[in-house]
Design a protein around this motif. Structure first.
Motif, short mmCIF file in Angstrom:
data_model
loop_
_atom_site.label_atom_id
_atom_site.label_comp_id
_atom_site.label_asym_id
_atom_site.label_seq_id
_atom_site.Cartn_x
_atom_site.Cartn_y
_atom_site.Cartn_z
N ASP A 263 -6.99 17.76 -15.24
CA ASP A 263 -7.22 16.84 -14.12
C ASP A 263 -7.02 15.39 -14.56
N GLN A 264 -6.39 14.63 -13.70
CA GLN A 264 -6.21 13.19 -13.92
C GLN A 264 -6.88 12.43 -12.76
N ILE A 265 -7.68 11.45 -13.13
CA ILE A 265 -8.38 10.61 -12.15
C ILE A 265 -7.88 9.18 -12.31
N THR B 174 -9.52 6.01 -5.24
CA THR B 174 -9.44 7.03 -6.28
C THR B 174 -8.44 8.10 -5.89
N ASN C 170 -6.77 11.82 -7.31
CA ASN C 170 -6.93 12.93 -8.25
C ASN C 170 -5.66 13.76 -8.30
N TYR D 101 -3.60 17.05 -10.63
CA TYR D 101 -3.66 18.09 -11.66
C TYR D 101 -2.30 18.16 -12.32
#
Length: 259
Positions: A221-223, A236, A238, A240
């Motif tokens: 996961d990348q935030i 934000t 999100n 993957y």
């Protein structure tokens, strides 16, 4: 892979619970972990398996690390021959080339952020935890000196710590800060080892082992948090991401203490 885990667990329980195999000794090892092949290479971020979207990327950029391991040896009724159960924890940080690339990326922030800055709050490190079952044979020249060989196979649980970057700068007329956190999924792979060394005075073990901990994909996961410094608003996103593959291969230089 689940079948492999079940077989390994069943075999371990049979050994530890069997009346015909009494536990005879164990050893704790402290080792240097020297990465080999692609695991030790870094030729740029385009082939770096933790950041490249090229699924064929396989550079690990791993530096010299350390290992703490435990081994148990079970008597099988043949002099010198025993069944071996091992569990290790192996840590590798980035090598010198990768550290330099991180520093260069920070110094070139102006290419991405006009008049801004780009920094790494944290960079990824590798933690591997292999557990294996195998055989050990030791030949004693005399009561105080023996030579051993061993081999084993099992599974490896791979952990990669998160990477976090922070960029600050002007995008148009808006001053912004972008914080990107890339997490990495844990992965399980087939692993094997071979080793040899000496036992001195029945308490000190000195040896070398080759570990191949198997190939596994890098995903996670990348935030991405974008904060406008002017109005203090934050958005934000999100994602993957799927990156390359990592295959930890290494030599361990080992010193052990029998108990």
């Amino acid at each position: 892979m689940k079948k492999l885990v079940k077989v390994f667990a069943l075999a371990a329980l049979m050994i530890m619970g069997g009346q015909a195999m009494a536990q005879t000794r164990g050893a704790m090892f402290l080792s240097g972990a020297f990465p080999l092949k692609d695991y030790a290479d870094f030729d740029g971020f385009d082939d770096f398996a933790l950041t490249s979207y090229d699924l064929d990327a396989d550079d690990g950029g791993a530096g010299i690390g350390f290992n703490v391991g435990l081994k148990w040896y079970f008597n099988v009724g043949v002099q010198g021959l025993g069944v071996m159960l091992s569990v290790d924890g192996i840590y590798n940080g980035p090598n010198g080339d990768l550290k330099t690339a991180y520093r260069n990326a920070e110094s070139q922030a102006g290419n991405q952020w006009v008049g801004g800055s780009f920094t790494y709050n944290s960079t990824p490190k590798y933690i591997n935890v292999p557990a294996m079952l195998g055989l050990n044979y030791i030949y004693h020249f005399n009561p105080n000196l023996g030579i051993y060989v061993e081999a084993g196979a099992g599974g490896n649980l791979r952990f990669i710590t998160a990477m976090e970057t922070v960029g600050k700068g002007n995008i148009g007329n808006i001053e912004s800060q972008v914080t990107t956190t890339q997490k990495y999924d844990n992965a399980f792979s087939f692993a094997y080892q071979v080793g040899a060394g000496f036992e001195v005075a029945k308490n000190l073990v000195v040896g070398v082992s080759f570990y191949d901990l198997g190939k596994a994909e890098v995903k996670g996961d990348q935030i991405v948090k974008t904060k406008s410094i002017i109005n203090n608003e934050t958005t934000t996103n999100n994602n993957y991401n799927t990156y390359g593959t990592i295959r930890p291969v290494m030599i361990l230089g080992r010193i052990g203490f029998s108990f």
